[in-house]
Design an enzyme around this catalytic site. Structure first.
Site, PDB file in Angstrom:
ATOM      1  N   GLY A   1     -42.612  16.022  18.795  1.00  0.00           N
ATOM      2  CA  GLY A   1     -42.622  15.774  17.364  1.00  0.00           C
ATOM      3  C   GLY A   1     -43.486  16.744  16.591  1.00  0.00           C
TER       4      GLY A   1
ATOM      5  CG  ASP B   1     -31.127  26.367  27.370  1.00  0.00           C
ATOM      6  OD1 ASP B   1     -31.585  25.310  27.818  1.00  0.00           O
ATOM      7  OD2 ASP B   1     -30.390  26.437  26.381  1.00  0.00           O
TER       8      ASP B   1
ATOM      9  CB  SER C   1     -39.486  22.404  11.424  1.00  0.00           C
ATOM     10  OG  SER C   1     -38.788  22.192  12.630  1.00  0.00           O
ATOM     11  CD  GLU C   2     -38.088  29.465  13.225  1.00  0.00           C
ATOM     12  OE1 GLU C   2     -38.229  29.624  14.443  1.00  0.00           O
ATOM     13  OE2 GLU C   2     -38.372  30.329  12.383  1.00  0.00           O
TER      14      GLU C   2
ATOM     15  CD  GLU D   1     -39.395  17.791  11.456  1.00  0.00           C
ATOM     16  OE1 GLU D   1     -39.506  18.975  11.816  1.00  0.00           O
ATOM     17  OE2 GLU D   1     -39.348  16.835  12.250  1.00  0.00           O
TER      18      GLU D   1
ATOM     19  CG  LEU E   1     -48.052  11.029  12.918  1.00  0.00           C
ATOM     20  CD1 LEU E   1     -48.517   9.812  13.694  1.00  0.00           C
ATOM     21  CD2 LEU E   1     -48.565  12.295  13.552  1.00  0.00           C
TER      22      LEU E   1
ATOM     23  N   GLY F   1     -41.443  12.073  14.937  1.00  0.00           N
ATOM     24  CA  GLY F   1     -41.215  12.392  16.353  1.00  0.00           C
ATOM     25  C   GLY F   1     -40.589  11.254  17.122  1.00  0.00           C
TER      26      GLY F   1
ATOM     27  CG  ASP G   1     -28.801  23.376  26.267  1.00  0.00           C
ATOM     28  OD1 ASP G   1     -29.679  22.508  26.202  1.00  0.00           O
ATOM     29  OD2 ASP G   1     -28.406  24.035  25.283  1.00  0.00           O
TER      30      ASP G   1
ATOM     31  CG  ASP H   1     -28.015  27.109  22.853  1.00  0.00           C
ATOM     32  OD1 ASP H   1     -28.397  26.253  23.674  1.00  0.00           O
ATOM     33  OD2 ASP H   1     -28.242  27.039  21.641  1.00  0.00           O
TER      34      ASP H   1
HETATM   35 MG   LIG Z   1     -29.659  24.512  23.582  1.00  0.00          MG
END
Ligand SMILES: [Mg+2]
Length: 373
Positions: free
Chosen positions: A128, A263, A96-97, A93, A139, A141, A58, A259
């Site tokens: 986005g 994933d 946002s995480e 944002e 917006l 994204g 990744d 991670d």
């Molecule tokens: Mg990752």
């Protein structure tokens, strides 16, 4: 005499060394791994890791530090300057995480830009975020997102964004009032160990693949820096596991190194899922091997540990069989007609104890192996 022979044969035939040959090697191998920050959750993965032909990494948070920072802000409409673009993007944002969202709000924070509360935050995974502020839509994204929301991207804007992407940066576009107003470039830095880890695995003839939700250009720029030749870009979070399956259908033994939450399905699908210790809990839960030190060179170290452990296992099996095959005929009296030698049950017991000691001692030699050369 018959009874004595029977007892000697039974003692020798008792397969205790055989029974401990495999678990002893695995136990010592796993503990050796743990001492070096490589946690192996079950013997199965320790056995399988040596067969890995393809390692899929990744990108974000695995090959890179996963903490991207804003590098450029490009105004694309009159009356919107850099700080205004950053402010609007950060409002959308806020909370946002997503790493890109965090980079944008972080940058706004360090510049002391005020962030009033927006409304109706709506995230589209891998594309986005949309929010409402002062009665207008904001917006933020990628291209796909802008296209879906029917925001026109001019050729000039496209050229500027492409340039950022060629530098390996991820560019997000910012639109408000149905108009593109700017682009924000965010770049992530590589982990110190990434390049060496990739080189080490390539040296052993393994194929390295990078998987990412980023577009091809950004992905290729990073891959180029690392010497990775195959890239699966534009992969939506839900598609990672399917890509792994496709590789397995090519007949490969595949390891996935990741991670994130996204994933986890791919870690489960892979023959060996390797999670980064600094990653999310769900990734660590799903991975068969966890790298506690956040050093990617431990992928090669885990494979080497697997190779050594299985080699030990085979030696152990040899010794376990060796004692039995050599001594069962002797215990049964094979030498008696020629030499008059019979195996006293006491010596049979000593021989069997030594076979177990040989197997355990041989396993303990694994402790000499240093996974990090
Ligand atoms: Mg990752």
């Amino acid at each position: 005499m018959a009874l004595s022979i029977l007892i000697a044969v039974l003692i020798i035939a008792c397969p205790c060394a055989l029974g401990i040959a495999t678990p002893a090697a695995i136990m010592i191998g796993a503990s050796k791994g743990a001492q070096n920050g490589i946690l192996v959750k079950s013997g199965e993965f320790l056995e399988k890791a040596r067969k890995i032909q393809t390692v899929v990494f990744d990108k974000t948070g695995t090959l890179t530090k996963g903490k991207p920072a804003v590098t450029d802000i490009i105004p694309l409409a009159i009356s919107y300057d850099e700080s205004k673009i950053l402010q609007l993007a950060a409002i959308a944002e806020k909370g946002s995480e997503h790493p890109i969202g965090e980079a944008i709000t972080g940058k706004a924070g360090t510049l002391g830009i005020l962030l009033p509360q927006g409304k109706l935050h709506q995230t589209t995974a891998g594309k986005g975020i949309q929010a409402q502020y002062q009665g207008r839509k904001i917006l933020v994204g990628n291209r796909t997102f802008m296209k879906e929301k029917e925001i026109a991207v001019t050729a000039v804007a496209e050229a500027k964004i492409t340039k950022l992407e060629k530098e390996g940066k991820t560019a997000v576009m910012v639109a408000t009032g149905n108009r593109l107003i700017g682009a924000i470039a965010v770049a992530d830095t590589l982990k110190e160990s990434s390049k060496a880890a990739v080189a080490e695995l390539q040296k052993t003839g393994r194929e390295i693949i990078m998987i990412t939700g980023d577009n091809e250009r950004t992905a290729l720029a990073i891959a180029y820096k690392l010497g990775i030749k195959r890239v699966l870009a534009n992969t939506l979070p839900g598609e990672k596991a399917r890509k792994i399956k496709q590789l397995q259908e090519e007949g490969k033994t595949v390891a996935m190194v990741g991670d994130g939450i996204n994933d986890a399905p791919a870690l489960a699908q892979a023959d060996v899922g390797i999670a980064i210790g600094a990653g999310t809990d769900i990734a660590k839960e799903t991975g068969g091997i966890v790298l506690m030190r956040d050093d990617l060179r431990d992928v090669a170290a885990a494979i080497e540990l697997s190779r050594k452990t299985v080699a030990k296992m085979k030696q152990n099996l040899f010794w376990a069989f060796f004692y039995n095959i050599a001594l069962i005929p002797v215990a049964a009296g094979a030498l008696y007609p020629f030499t008059g030698i019979l195996l006293n049950p006491i010596f049979a017991a000593i021989a069997m104890a030594s076979s177990s000691i040989t197997v355990v001692g041989n396993s303990l030699l694994l402790n000499k192996h240093n996974p990090r050369k």
